[in-house]
Design an enzyme around this catalytic site. Structure first.
Site, short mmCIF file in Angstrom:
data_model
loop_
_atom_site.label_atom_id
_atom_site.label_comp_id
_atom_site.label_asym_id
_atom_site.label_seq_id
_atom_site.Cartn_x
_atom_site.Cartn_y
_atom_site.Cartn_z
N HIS A 34 3.04 2.97 2.88
CA HIS A 34 4.50 2.46 2.51
C HIS A 34 5.34 3.75 1.75
O HIS A 34 6.58 3.26 1.75
CB HIS A 34 4.49 1.32 1.47
CG HIS A 34 3.84 -0.06 1.97
ND1 HIS A 34 3.93 -1.07 1.41
CD2 HIS A 34 3.12 -0.07 3.22
CE1 HIS A 34 3.36 -1.98 2.09
NE2 HIS A 34 2.55 -1.50 3.03
N ASP B 114 0.89 -1.40 0.05
CA ASP B 114 0.07 -0.11 -0.04
C ASP B 114 0.88 1.39 -0.14
O ASP B 114 0.96 1.92 1.06
CB ASP B 114 -1.08 -0.01 1.05
CG ASP B 114 -0.54 -0.79 2.18
OD1 ASP B 114 0.46 -0.81 2.48
OD2 ASP B 114 -1.57 -1.12 3.12
#
Ligand SMILES: *[C@@H]1O[C@H](CO)[C@@H](O)[C@H](O)[C@H]1NC(C)=O
Ligand SMILES: *[C@@H]1O[C@H](CO)[C@@H](O)[C@H](O)[C@H]1NC(C)=O
Ligand SMILES: *[C@@H]1O[C@H](CO)[C@@H](O)[C@H](O)[C@H]1NC(C)=O
Ligand SMILES: *[C@@H]1O[C@H](CO)[C@@H](O)[C@H](O)[C@H]1NC(C)=O
Ligand SMILES: *[C@@H]1O[C@H](CO)[C@@H](O)[C@H](O)[C@H]1NC(C)=O
Ligand SMILES: *[C@@H]1O[C@H](CO)[C@@H](O)[C@H](O)[C@H]1NC(C)=O
Ligand SMILES: *[C@@H]1O[C@H](CO)[C@@H](O)[C@H](O)[C@H]1NC(C)=O
Length: 443
Positions: free
Chosen positions: A285, A262
């Site tokens: 992320h 993500d």
């Protein structure tokens, strides 16, 4: 024969007349509804209800078809009015045979939601996304509305979940402004095989237990910009600990995190001339280039500029990741004016990307060169703030670091770097020290 074609002609005339008639009756209806002009196609005028439970796909499709073939001199607008919630099944707005020579505006001021249960999705015969715009040339998608993929039930069965939220594909000259995206089943927005795509002032949010809900993914696309946006798409640690309870899915979940994760923004194969500026990212992320080169593929990304981005509690900050065994390149990349607020690893180049336990050692690698890091500051969640792990056979070249100050979020501890097979230069104001790069004061 002659009689037959006369009949045909009359039928044709009738057909044309009735089309004109329905079009104008739609128009007068919608004038009453919202007071807009001739070239506005309100989905309500085409049968959409907006009560959040009725399937409004047909009304949207028809409004699009009328807008797309509108003969009005001004730019046709599909209007999704404020104050209502529209339920849509998987739907594609195709611009291929539109006859309007103007760009089409899709004005979203209301809320659009997906079916709340995976079993309620009507995919004929199957679909990999919820809403897509395809083959459009000249499209403006804007408004103060919300697009909510109701992904929470998909996340629980993430081993079967391949559904992207909102896709722009095979299109040129697309602009997106103001819209809010929430809770997509998988990645929220995907730009594919498109050129001249500009996103501005978007908000993208998903909770921290949402797996693989990338904010914006870009692939096979050139001249794409993303500006002034807020992207919060959860964090991987929470997801992993949570997913281990569903033992059957584990392997596949791990497999999924290979292809997406993500990220706030992920930049995949075939992306070129990409500008990303003024973004607030996290949790999530971070911003990733890659992963590139999976299954020995040849993949390439170049001319990416990431500027003025702040990371808030992300697992990574700016990251380039490639698989062993790949080919191609990631090059001419700049990260500038970046602030990290306790992101776990603010700067990462990983040419050994391996989200499995075991990946085969292979010699070839996607070549990484001309990467510039400039004015990157703030705090790191872990001691290793800078991690450059480059391939032995294909080292990273011309890696430039200028004015970097990354302190440990725990003020009693230092930061450090790891550095293998990376070549390039740093100036004297780089902290932590990155020993495999040469000192150079004029960068
Ligand atoms: C628009 O009109 C063209 C013919 O001019 C037709 O081929 C196409 O199907 C129409 N598109 C839609 C979406 O109605
Ligand atoms: C950004 O979008 C929001 C919501 O649509 C809107 O209220 C705001 O005015 C926009 N900001 C700018 C600078 O355009
Ligand atoms: C990216 O930024 C550069 C420099 O500001 C500009 O010349 C270029 O047109 C931008 N490209 C896109 C796709 O926005
Ligand atoms: C994309 O951007 C590059 C560099 O700014 C430019 O040379 C190229 O012409 C642009 N392509 C299109 C289709 O505008
Ligand atoms: C940097 O981005 C933030 C949004 O994250 C914005 O508020 C700020 O104005 C930007 N700064 C500059 C110099 O553009
Ligand atoms: C791969 O290479 C690394 C470093 O050279 C080595 O430590 C590791 O044992 C190798 N792994 C395999 C599976 O050969
Ligand atoms: C892009 O990168 C290549 C190889 O890394 C380099 O030779 C070239 O000069 C770079 N181009 C620009 C415009 O920086």
């Amino acid at each position: 024969m002659a009689m037959g074609s006369l009949k045909l002609l009359m039928m044709l005339l009738l057909l044309i007349e009735s089309t004109i008639f329905t079009e104008s009756s739609h128009r007068s209806k919608q004038k009453k509804v919202d007071g807009y002009g001739d070239s506005v196609f309100n989905v309500i005028s085409f049968g959409a209800i907006g009560d959040g439970t009725t399937d409004d796909s047909k009304g949207f499709k028809q409004a699009w078809d009328f807008a797309c073939n509108s003969s009005a001199a001004s730019s046709p607008t599909v209007l999704v009015p404020q104050g209502k919630t529209f339920l849509l099944q998987p739907l594609t707005f195709n611009g291929k045979s539109c006859s309007t020579s103007n760009y089409i505006t899709f004005q979203i001021d209301g809320k659009i939601i997906a079916p709340s249960k995976p079993s309620a999705w009507e995919c004929k015969p199957n679909c990999d996304h919820w809403i897509s715009f395809r083959k459009c040339d000249g499209l403006l998608i804007q408004g103060s509305g919300t697009i909510n993929g109701q992904g929470s039930k998909w996340w629980r069965i993430s081993c079967k979940n391949k559904k992207k939220g909102f896709v722009i594909a095979d299109s040129n000259n697309v602009e997106m402004r103001g819209i809010r995206f929430e809770d997509s089943p998988k990645m929220h927005i995907s730009f594919e095989r498109s050129t001249m795509v500009h996103a501005n002032n978007l908000t993208i949010k998903a909770p921290s237990n949402s797996p693989n809900t990338d904010g914006i993914h870009i692939q096979h696309s050139t001249n794409v910009s993303i500006h002034n946006s807020l992207i919060q798409t959860g964090s991987v640690q929470l997801f992993l600990s949570w997913s281990f309870s569903i033992s059957l899915c584990i392997y596949i979940i791990i497999d999924f995190s290979i292809t997406s994760g993500d990220d706030c923004v992920s930049i995949g194969n075939g992306a070129k001339y990409i500008n990303i500026t003024n973004i607030k990212c996290g949790p999530g992320h971070g911003i990733s280039i890659g992963s590139l080169g999976i299954n020995r593929k040849t993949e390439q990304v170049e001319y990416v500029h990431v500027k003025n981005v702040s990371f808030h509690g992300t697992t990574n900050g700016v990251r380039i990741k490639t698989w062993q065994g790949g080919h191609g390149h990631a090059r001419n990349i700049t990260f500038k004016h970046i602030t990290s607020h306790a992101s776990t690893h603010p700067i990462v180049i990983d040419q050994y990307y391996c989200p499995h336990k075991h990946c085969k050692n292979q010699t070839s690698a996607v070549e990484i060169s001309n990467v510039r890091y400039e004015d990157i500051k703030g705090t790191s969640g872990r001691r290793i703030a800078v991690q450059l792990s480059c391939s032995e056979s294909t080292p990273c070249t011309n890696i430039i670091m200028k004015d970097i100050s990354l302190r440990n979020k725990d003020q009693n501890d230092d930061t450090s770097s790891t550095c293998f097979n990376a070549h390039g230069f740093t100036n004297s104001r780089v902290e932590p020290n990155v020993p495999c790069l040469q000192k150079h004061d004029h960068l």
